[in-house]
Design a protein around this motif. Structure first.
Motif, PDB file in Angstrom:
ATOM      1  N   ASN A  24      51.117  50.306  10.848  1.00 36.70           N
ATOM      2  CA  ASN A  24      50.641  51.202  11.885  1.00 36.70           C
ATOM      3  C   ASN A  24      50.535  50.442  13.208  1.00 36.70           C
ATOM      4  OD1 ASN A  24      49.488  53.217  13.302  1.00 36.70           O
ATOM      5  ND2 ASN A  24      47.578  53.274  12.140  1.00 36.70           N
ATOM      6  N   LEU A  25      51.219  50.935  14.239  1.00 38.22           N
ATOM      7  CA  LEU A  25      51.241  50.272  15.540  1.00 38.22           C
ATOM      8  C   LEU A  25      50.443  51.028  16.597  1.00 38.22           C
ATOM      9  CD1 LEU A  25      54.973  49.136  15.710  1.00 38.22           C
ATOM     10  CD2 LEU A  25      52.977  47.787  15.112  1.00 38.22           C
ATOM     11  N   ASP A  26      49.489  51.863  16.177  1.00 35.96           N
ATOM     12  CA  ASP A  26      48.701  52.625  17.145  1.00 35.96           C
ATOM     13  C   ASP A  26      47.891  51.713  18.052  1.00 35.96           C
ATOM     14  OD1 ASP A  26      49.685  54.975  16.189  1.00 35.96           O
ATOM     15  OD2 ASP A  26      47.949  55.384  14.898  1.00 35.96           O
ATOM     16  N   GLY A  27      47.366  50.640  17.535  1.00 40.22           N
ATOM     17  CA  GLY A  27      46.596  49.711  18.351  1.00 40.22           C
ATOM     18  C   GLY A  27      47.441  49.037  19.407  1.00 40.22           C
ATOM     19  N   LEU A  28      48.674  48.739  19.078  1.00 39.01           N
ATOM     20  CA  LEU A  28      49.581  48.114  20.038  1.00 39.01           C
ATOM     21  C   LEU A  28      49.933  49.075  21.166  1.00 39.01           C
ATOM     22  CD1 LEU A  28      51.165  45.514  20.582  1.00 39.01           C
ATOM     23  CD2 LEU A  28      53.062  46.512  19.317  1.00 39.01           C
ATOM     24  N   VAL A  29      50.137  50.333  20.824  1.00 34.26           N
ATOM     25  CA  VAL A  29      50.431  51.343  21.839  1.00 34.26           C
ATOM     26  C   VAL A  29      49.231  51.517  22.758  1.00 34.26           C
ATOM     27  CG1 VAL A  29      50.929  53.788  22.208  1.00 34.26           C
ATOM     28  CG2 VAL A  29      52.141  52.531  20.422  1.00 34.26           C
ATOM     29  N   ALA A  30      48.033  51.569  22.199  1.00 36.73           N
ATOM     30  CA  ALA A  30      46.822  51.695  23.011  1.00 36.73           C
ATOM     31  C   ALA A  30      46.642  50.478  23.912  1.00 36.73           C
ATOM     32  CB  ALA A  30      45.605  51.872  22.113  1.00 36.73           C
ATOM     33  N   PHE A  31      46.986  49.308  23.431  1.00 36.46           N
ATOM     34  CA  PHE A  31      46.904  48.090  24.222  1.00 36.46           C
ATOM     35  C   PHE A  31      47.851  48.147  25.419  1.00 36.46           C
ATOM     36  CE2 PHE A  31      48.499  43.712  24.951  1.00 36.46           C
ATOM     37  CZ  PHE A  31      47.322  43.139  25.401  1.00 36.46           C
ATOM     38  N   PHE A  32      49.087  48.593  25.198  1.00 34.77           N
ATOM     39  CA  PHE A  32      50.049  48.700  26.294  1.00 34.77           C
ATOM     40  C   PHE A  32      49.610  49.752  27.313  1.00 34.77           C
ATOM     41  CE2 PHE A  32      53.562  46.771  23.605  1.00 34.77           C
ATOM     42  CZ  PHE A  32      53.625  45.621  24.372  1.00 34.77           C
ATOM     43  N   VAL A  33      49.069  50.860  26.846  1.00 32.55           N
ATOM     44  CA  VAL A  33      48.604  51.900  27.768  1.00 32.55           C
ATOM     45  C   VAL A  33      47.431  51.382  28.586  1.00 32.55           C
ATOM     46  CG1 VAL A  33      47.524  54.181  27.882  1.00 32.55           C
ATOM     47  CG2 VAL A  33      49.501  53.814  26.405  1.00 32.55           C
ATOM     48  N   ALA A  34      46.537  50.621  27.956  1.00 34.29           N
ATOM     49  CA  ALA A  34      45.399  50.054  28.687  1.00 34.29           C
ATOM     50  C   ALA A  34      45.869  49.054  29.740  1.00 34.29           C
ATOM     51  CB  ALA A  34      44.440  49.375  27.707  1.00 34.29           C
ATOM     52  N   ILE A  35      46.889  48.285  29.438  1.00 34.03           N
ATOM     53  CA  ILE A  35      47.429  47.344  30.417  1.00 34.03           C
ATOM     54  C   ILE A  35      48.148  48.095  31.540  1.00 34.03           C
ATOM     55  CG2 ILE A  35      49.216  45.589  30.745  1.00 34.03           C
ATOM     56  CD1 ILE A  35      48.380  44.344  28.170  1.00 34.03           C
TER      57      ILE A  35
END
Length: 65
Positions: A8-19
């Motif tokens: 699951n890469l949901d955390g990575l997507v949220a990290f990129f959106v936050a950046i």
């Protein structure tokens, strides 16, 4: 040799959106906070925030697609 499976890469997507959108929002808040005391500094904050947003959407958007 087996291929590595990605979970699951949901955390990575949220990290990129936050950046992508976090620092420009912070720069806009700082710009509005110092607008009365230092209008030139506020203008610089707004310009840096806009440039960061444009570049961040380009780079992170490309990585997310």
């Amino acid at each position: 040799m087996t291929a590595l499976e990605v979970g699951n890469l949901d955390g990575l997507v949220a990290f990129f959106v936050a950046i992508m959108v976090g620092p420009p929002i912070l720069m806009a808040i700082i710009g509005f906070a110092i607008k009365k005391s230092s209008p030139n500094g506020a203008k610089v904050c707004f310009i840096i925030g806009a440039l960061y947003l444009i570049i961040g959407l380009g780079i992170c958007g490309t990585l997310l697609s």
